[in-house]
Design an enzyme around this catalytic site. Sequence first.
Site, PDB file in Angstrom:
ATOM      1  N   LYS A 193       0.743  -1.196  -0.109  1.00  0.00           N
ATOM      2  CA  LYS A 193       0.234   0.107   0.137  1.00  0.00           C
ATOM      3  C   LYS A 193       0.785   1.254  -0.059  1.00  0.00           C
ATOM      4  CE  LYS A 193      -4.117   1.709   2.376  1.00  0.00           C
ATOM      5  NZ  LYS A 193      -5.056   1.430   3.561  1.00  0.00           N
ATOM      6  N   SER A 212      -9.927   1.075   2.141  1.00  0.00           N
ATOM      7  CA  SER A 212      -8.932   2.049   1.435  1.00  0.00           C
ATOM      8  C   SER A 212      -7.848   1.404   0.733  1.00  0.00           C
ATOM      9  CB  SER A 212      -8.412   3.318   2.375  1.00  0.00           C
ATOM     10  OG  SER A 212      -7.451   2.578   3.440  1.00  0.00           O
ATOM     11  N   SER A 227      -9.952  -0.968   6.455  1.00  0.00           N
ATOM     12  CA  SER A 227      -9.535  -0.973   5.087  1.00  0.00           C
ATOM     13  C   SER A 227      -8.721  -2.171   4.644  1.00  0.00           C
ATOM     14  CB  SER A 227      -8.542   0.318   5.323  1.00  0.00           C
ATOM     15  OG  SER A 227      -9.228   1.545   5.303  1.00  0.00           O
TER      16      SER A 227
END
Lengths: 100, 493
Positions: free
Chosen positions: B80, B155, B179
């Site tokens: 990420k 996310s 997320s």
Amino acid sequence: MSISEEQVRHVALLARLKLTDEEVARLGEDLNSILGHIDTIRQLDLADVPPTAHALDVVNETRADEVRPCLSREEALANGPEVAEGAFVIPRIVGGGDAS
Amino acid sequence: MIDVSRLTATQIRDGIADRLFTAREVAEAALGRIEALDGQVHAFNQVTAELAYAAAERIDDAVASDVVLPPLAGVPVALKDNMNLLGTRTTCSSRILENYESAYDCTAVRRLLDAGALPVGKCNMDEFAFGSSTENSAFGPTHNPWDLERVPGGSSGGSAAAVSAGMATISLGSDTGGSIRQPGSLTGTVALKPTYGRVSRYGCVAFASSLDQIGPFAKTVGECALALNAISGKDPMDATSVDRPAEDFTATLAEGIAGLRVGVVTDLLEAEGCEGAVRDSVHAAAETFAALGAEVGEVELPSTAHGLSAYYIIGPAEASSNLARFDGIRYGHRVGDADDVLDLYMRSRAEGFGPETIRRVMLGTYALSAGYYDAYYGQAQKARTLIKRDFESAFERFDVLLTPTSPTVAFKIGERASDPLAMYLSDIYTIPVNLAGNCAVSLPSGLCPSSGLPIGLQIIGTHFAESTVLRAAAAFETALGFDPTPPLVREIQ
């Protein structure tokens, strides 16, 4: 509880955000809609409930106070938007006026 | 060319050790898959071919000199884009950090790479992890490999999509209110949020420091366990990381779940907004657990009704404080013509942050401001205590709890973009877990009969019960036999 436009401007100053008039109006609507949804939490009687700031019972995590390797000056400055003479350049904060 | 998406992490490592293929060939295959599909998926903000090949070369050198390979040798991993890795930008999918070059390595990333993994790229996300769809990225949305018109969740949507599309075998995400788990659910992948404190967050850009936790995505439970083996453990650079004896999370996966006490959380399951197919899937999963020998019962978590409210006070409050560091002085976007330092701060931040980031910073600043602190932040912290107590009493009766991960399957891009509240409701099942600091895994429980999209089951455990949660997940995974290959990938195979 409803937020006024004046409050939105005050919060934006606290948050260091320059907003346009349209953004102030839209954020006022958004914040009122969100606060309307979460407002029930203010009505709860929680006088006898202790707060939880941290989910685990970990307290006073300390380390030895020793000098350790860290970023070099060059590494620390590498992402600086404006850098000179080994320092970050910023607009004047104190003084100024005729002396500048 | 080998098809890495058909191999597990262990098959890749063993195949390299047995000289069936080289780590370089694995890197080429993963990068080739990114080349073929990422134009459509947009899982990546940055592809790091040079770093992947350099890591592969070290593995192939080790093979040549008969060194025993580490557990994730040659395994392609995606990260990420809020995790620092030297030689990469760390943008948080934000304009304000568009050109930010990592100054050091995130501990979890470093540990994954020390276990032999090949870093193939940095993944798209909702800006600063604010969102549930990966639409709040300054660089455009990620598309769900199961249906390119739909979101992958968020996310950590890029990390989820990268694994789903076979562009990486394992990826890392971060989970503050769901997320990792919610995008796992929407992409048919296995997604683990470890217990708060299990994994160091050092080098991961902070969102809400009392909630954030790093965890893995993979196609199988076993690979998530391997990844957790690599990344977990005390780190002196993160005071919230917890010092516990090392565990091998793969050791008990195959032991089965006879006698395991499984609680179906009925009030959450009946919550308004939960799709019928999702509810049915959890009921079917509970029957599977019973058939596998578990003792299945029912439990309620009534205080979790306040979870969303508490989260949308605590999360933004902590975020508004954490994001104060983005001031245009030491790094990030800076306006060139500021009148004074206040003008520099205010315009650099307003230009650099996207709309949802501004919304959360405003909400958090308001909740912490004079006169409102007790009414909002103080009350939210007390509600958090009630939620934590609900879980504690449920875990006196049950070893693991079952809920849906997301109330719906993947929704269309744009569908919830204009309504922040509708988006926030995506996380009603995942948020309470973060507030209580528990661990939970999301794994596929089947496909929605009408849409053909994956549904995710959330298995929740108490603090540091990852081994139990993963064992339950592994037993269910074996019984279900779900094929995690999305249509996009089937077309090219």
